[in-house]
Design an enzyme around this catalytic site. Structure first.
Site, mmCIF file in Angstrom:
data_model
loop_
_atom_site.group_PDB
_atom_site.id
_atom_site.type_symbol
_atom_site.label_atom_id
_atom_site.label_comp_id
_atom_site.label_asym_id
_atom_site.label_seq_id
_atom_site.Cartn_x
_atom_site.Cartn_y
_atom_site.Cartn_z
ATOM 1 N N ASP A 48 -11.267 -13.025 -2.614
ATOM 2 C CA ASP A 48 -12.422 -12.133 -2.764
ATOM 3 C C ASP A 48 -12.142 -11.142 -3.895
ATOM 4 O O ASP A 48 -12.396 -9.948 -3.770
ATOM 5 C CB ASP A 48 -12.706 -11.416 -1.434
ATOM 6 C CG ASP A 48 -14.023 -10.634 -1.478
ATOM 7 O OD1 ASP A 48 -14.763 -10.768 -2.464
ATOM 8 O OD2 ASP A 48 -14.284 -9.888 -0.518
ATOM 9 N N ASN B 269 -11.377 -2.214 6.017
ATOM 10 C CA ASN B 269 -11.838 -3.075 7.106
ATOM 11 C C ASN B 269 -10.953 -4.292 7.335
ATOM 12 O O ASN B 269 -10.804 -4.754 8.457
ATOM 13 C CB ASN B 269 -13.262 -3.529 6.808
ATOM 14 C CG ASN B 269 -13.838 -4.386 7.907
ATOM 15 O OD1 ASN B 269 -14.041 -3.916 9.026
ATOM 16 N ND2 ASN B 269 -14.061 -5.664 7.615
ATOM 17 N N HIS B 270 -10.356 -4.803 6.238
ATOM 18 C CA HIS B 270 -9.647 -6.080 6.339
ATOM 19 C C HIS B 270 -8.527 -6.140 5.318
ATOM 20 O O HIS B 270 -8.503 -5.357 4.363
ATOM 21 C CB HIS B 270 -10.620 -7.232 6.084
ATOM 22 C CG HIS B 270 -11.512 -6.971 4.910
ATOM 23 N ND1 HIS B 270 -12.784 -6.460 5.046
ATOM 24 C CD2 HIS B 270 -11.322 -7.093 3.571
ATOM 25 C CE1 HIS B 270 -13.337 -6.309 3.859
ATOM 26 N NE2 HIS B 270 -12.468 -6.675 2.943
ATOM 27 N N ASP C 229 -14.676 0.883 1.103
ATOM 28 C CA ASP C 229 -15.342 -0.418 1.159
ATOM 29 C C ASP C 229 -15.757 -0.779 2.587
ATOM 30 O O ASP C 229 -14.986 -0.600 3.523
ATOM 31 C CB ASP C 229 -14.331 -1.455 0.642
ATOM 32 C CG ASP C 229 -14.894 -2.858 0.582
ATOM 33 O OD1 ASP C 229 -15.813 -3.089 -0.211
ATOM 34 O OD2 ASP C 229 -14.403 -3.723 1.331
ATOM 35 N N TYR D 129 -18.162 -1.635 9.477
ATOM 36 C CA TYR D 129 -17.670 -2.705 10.363
ATOM 37 C C TYR D 129 -16.297 -2.439 10.963
ATOM 38 O O TYR D 129 -15.671 -3.356 11.491
ATOM 39 C CB TYR D 129 -17.616 -4.029 9.574
ATOM 40 C CG TYR D 129 -18.765 -4.217 8.616
ATOM 41 C CD1 TYR D 129 -20.064 -4.384 9.090
ATOM 42 C CD2 TYR D 129 -18.564 -4.220 7.233
ATOM 43 C CE1 TYR D 129 -21.130 -4.541 8.214
ATOM 44 C CE2 TYR D 129 -19.623 -4.381 6.354
ATOM 45 C CZ TYR D 129 -20.906 -4.538 6.846
ATOM 46 O OH TYR D 129 -21.953 -4.691 5.983
ATOM 47 N N LEU D 130 -15.811 -1.205 10.878
ATOM 48 C CA LEU D 130 -14.419 -0.962 11.272
ATOM 49 C C LEU D 130 -14.154 -1.308 12.733
ATOM 50 O O LEU D 130 -13.107 -1.844 13.070
ATOM 51 C CB LEU D 130 -14.022 0.504 11.014
ATOM 52 C CG LEU D 130 -14.023 0.971 9.562
ATOM 53 C CD1 LEU D 130 -13.458 2.380 9.458
ATOM 54 C CD2 LEU D 130 -13.257 0.021 8.648
ATOM 55 N N GLU E 119 -19.511 2.961 1.144
ATOM 56 C CA GLU E 119 -20.260 1.728 0.927
ATOM 57 C C GLU E 119 -20.788 1.237 2.265
ATOM 58 O O GLU E 119 -20.075 0.598 3.037
ATOM 59 C CB GLU E 119 -19.397 0.622 0.301
ATOM 60 C CG GLU E 119 -20.282 -0.520 -0.186
ATOM 61 C CD GLU E 119 -19.799 -1.936 0.104
ATOM 62 O OE1 GLU E 119 -20.452 -2.877 -0.375
ATOM 63 O OE2 GLU E 119 -18.803 -2.124 0.822
ATOM 64 N N HIS F 179 -20.896 -5.237 -9.019
ATOM 65 C CA HIS F 179 -20.077 -6.452 -9.166
ATOM 66 C C HIS F 179 -20.462 -7.529 -8.161
ATOM 67 O O HIS F 179 -19.930 -8.630 -8.218
ATOM 68 C CB HIS F 179 -18.608 -6.075 -9.000
ATOM 69 C CG HIS F 179 -18.303 -5.547 -7.623
ATOM 70 N ND1 HIS F 179 -18.765 -4.322 -7.182
ATOM 71 C CD2 HIS F 179 -17.626 -6.074 -6.592
ATOM 72 C CE1 HIS F 179 -18.370 -4.138 -5.935
ATOM 73 N NE2 HIS F 179 -17.685 -5.183 -5.545
ATOM 74 N N ASP F 180 -21.314 -7.207 -7.205
ATOM 75 C CA ASP F 180 -21.746 -8.177 -6.194
ATOM 76 C C ASP F 180 -23.101 -8.771 -6.587
ATOM 77 O O ASP F 180 -23.695 -8.375 -7.579
ATOM 78 C CB ASP F 180 -21.853 -7.503 -4.825
ATOM 79 C CG ASP F 180 -20.492 -7.113 -4.269
ATOM 80 O OD1 ASP F 180 -19.524 -7.876 -4.483
ATOM 81 O OD2 ASP F 180 -20.397 -6.056 -3.639
HETATM 82 C C1 GLC Z 1 -17.789 -5.010 -0.474
HETATM 83 C C2 GLC Z 1 -17.487 -5.368 -1.912
HETATM 84 C C3 GLC Z 1 -17.501 -6.861 -2.080
HETATM 85 C C4 GLC Z 1 -16.501 -7.478 -1.133
HETATM 86 C C5 GLC Z 1 -16.729 -7.017 0.306
HETATM 87 C C6 GLC Z 1 -15.585 -7.370 1.196
HETATM 88 O O1 GLC Z 1 -19.074 -5.356 -0.124
HETATM 89 O O2 GLC Z 1 -18.401 -4.751 -2.768
HETATM 90 O O3 GLC Z 1 -17.216 -7.236 -3.402
HETATM 91 O O4 GLC Z 1 -16.598 -8.869 -1.205
HETATM 92 O O5 GLC Z 1 -16.871 -5.620 0.379
HETATM 93 O O6 GLC Z 1 -14.457 -6.580 0.900
#
Ligand code: GLC
Length: 534
Positions: free
Chosen positions: A62, A104-105, A201, A205-206, A243, A316-317
């Site tokens: 990712d 989150n991950h 980021d 969802y935490l 975000e 960037h998404d």
């Molecule tokens: C956020 C980022 C995205 C990423 C996602 C998971 O939405 O902007 O690019 O894939 O988190 O980390």
């Protein structure tokens, strides 16, 4: 009495993708040292804060949001010392720097996950494990095109693990106090390199709870408030940018404070992206009708006086269409992503200029809205020169191609024979035509228009801090509003239609033309815009 505005409330952000910016060592990847070489471009444009996309060691499933080591830098990008040097070099040019904090991950390659799948203490409980994949069924799948479930079976541990994004990105278990504490240690490490804050980021969802959609839970907010308290205690000047791709009323709690009283200071995030307004700007433009923008801003709650929205046109998404109705999404896809390949998940993988048919009038119009609607503007790298995209590249890579600096080989980005991604070289958007050097030399270029926007924006605090009041007009194509602050009012006029619109204005000064305007009717041509100060 509002507090003295703080730096982030009047900032101009620039989203910088290190891998795409400048290759300093000829390996085909942009790197931190390369970014330093290009900082003058950003200072010259007028940017005041950089947001760096992740540069951690990562298998890049990712693109770096899958972190394998929170305390390092990916070898392609340089070293931790290079990171520090980039922050210092930006500071030396009067720019602040924030970076992604991915809470989150992790990557499935992270040693924590490797230990967790073997049930090794203390990492046994660092991730969200389950014997069944039937838990938390009300949680939606975000990477819909790739992932059939939020659960993936791990044969080493003999259990399923939870992941809101790619299966290679297991979610950390934020019910575990050790994970909560680990994130503070990570934040402290990067703040120690001189950062001015974080873009946090994927924060909704935490934490997971049965019977909920596992987004925006009170327990998640409680932890984020602890993170804020930690930051305030140790780094009082630093910011947290949220975000949360959510409806305005669901983003509001991320600012904290008192929902009924904006004079009560926010105690969670300083800033939050305004996701839902973004697709509505494109919608309003295509329909020639202001309604979608007026409605969503009307539905946007007030936020604490020490907070600020972040506005953006692209990032960037994919251009996300999660915060529109199903019908609107299909309409947006038809209008803006006519080819299947342009669509990704619930969005559109295209850049600003191609989305707007490379029509300079429309590109300027949306940028004008970026700078005049409430919220700090964020420019996505390359959009200041109207770069194109490559929809045939994997995932979102088509909007992450090398920055186009000049007309020489590899767009001046790198000396390497092979690059991490091909430079755009088609007839319309190719680096031979669209590049920084050419646009700097041309006073009529998009680059210079944006530079003027930024200078005007900085000259008039009402644009950053002012109240918003929409004006009525019989023609729905006219999007007119006032931004007022400390006795100054800027009247912002935008013609979303392809016909002229006439509108009555009072005496004032045209901020962009730097010329007086006398009371009377002005005519806005198709896609025209004016910023008039009274
Ligand atoms: C956020 C980022 C995205 C990423 C996602 C998971 O939405 O902007 O690019 O894939 O988190 O980390």
């Amino acid at each position: 009495m509002s507090p003295v505005p703080t730096w982030y409330q009047t900032a101009v952000f620039y989203e910088l993708y290190v891998r795409a910016f400048q290759d300093s060592n000829g390996d085909g990847n942009g790197d931190l040292r390369g970014a330093i070489q290009r900082l003058d471009h950003l200072a010259d444009l007028g940017v005041t804060c950089l947001w760096l996309l992740p540069t951690f060691p990562s298998p890049l499933v990712d693109d770096g949001y899958d972190i394998a080591d929170y305390f390092g830098v990916h070898a392609d990008y340089g070293t931790v010392e290079d990171f520090r040097a980039l922050v210092e070099a930006a500071h030396a040019r009067g720019m602040r720097v924030i970076a992604d904090l991915v809470m989150n991950h992790t990557s499935d390659q992270h040693p924590w996950f490797q230990a967790s799948r073997r049930r090794e203490a203390p990492y046994d409980d660092y991730y969200v494990w389950s014997d069944t994949d039937q838990k938390y069924e009300d949680a939606r799948i975000i990477f819909l095109d790739t992932e059939p479930s939020n659960w993936t079976w791990d044969k080493v541990r003999g259990q399923y693990f939870w992941h809101r994004f790619y299966r290679q990105q297991p979610d950390l278990n934020f019910d575990n106090p050790a994970v909560q504490q680990a994130m503070f240690d990570i934040a402290r490490f990067w703040m120690g390199l001189g950062l001015d804050g974080f873009r946090a980021d994927a924060v909704p969802y935490l934490i997971e709870r049965e019977g909920t959609n596992c987004e925006n839970l009170p327990e998640t907010h409680a932890y984020l408030k602890q993170l804020r308290a930690f930051m305030d205690a140790e780094y009082p000047e630093a910011i947290l940018l949220c975000e949360a791709n959510q409806w305005p009323e669901d983003v509001r709690p991320y600012f904290g404070g008192d929902p009924d009283d904006p004079t009560v200071l926010g105690d969670e995030f300083h800033m939050g992206f305004h996701f839902p307004v973004m697709p509505r700007l494109y919608m309003a433009l295509k329909r020639g009708d202001r309604t979608p923008v007026v409605e969503i801003m009307g539905r946007t709650p007030s936020i604490p006086v020490n907070c600020q929205w972040c506005m953006f046109l692209r990032n960037h998404d994919e251009l996300t269409l999660e915060m529109v109705t199903e019908e609107e999404r299909h309409w947006m896809w038809r209008e803006y992503a006519p080819e299947a390949r342009m669509r990704l998940n619930l969005g559109i993988r295209r850049r600003l200029a191609p989305l707007l048919d490379n029509d300079r009038r429309k590109i300027e119009l949306l940028n004008s809205l970026l700078f005049t609607l409430p919220g700090s503007p964020i420019i996505y790298y390359g959009d200041e020169i109207g770069m194109g995209d490559d929809i045939w590249l994997h995932d979102r890579n088509g909007v992450r191609t090398p920055m186009q600096w000049d007309g020489s080989a590899n767009a001046g980005f790198s000396d390497a024979d092979s690059l991490y991604a091909p430079v755009i070289s088609d007839e319309v958007f190719g680096y031979q035509r669209v590049n920084v050097v050419a646009q700097k030399a041309d006073p009529a270029s998009l680059y210079h228009t944006l530079r003027r926007f930024i200078a005007a924006y900085k000259s008039q605090p009402a644009l950053a801090l002012g109240d918003l009041r929409f004006l009525d007009h019989p023609d729905p194509a006219l999007l007119a509003f006032e931004r007022s602050y400390e006795g100054k009012t800027v009247l912002c006029l935008h013609n979303l239609g392809e016909h002229d619109v006439r509108v009555a204005v009072p005496d004032g000064q045209d901020m962009l033309a730097d010329a007086p305007v006398s009371a009377g009717e002005v005519s806005l041509p198709a896609y025209g815009y004016r910023w008039l100060i009274q």
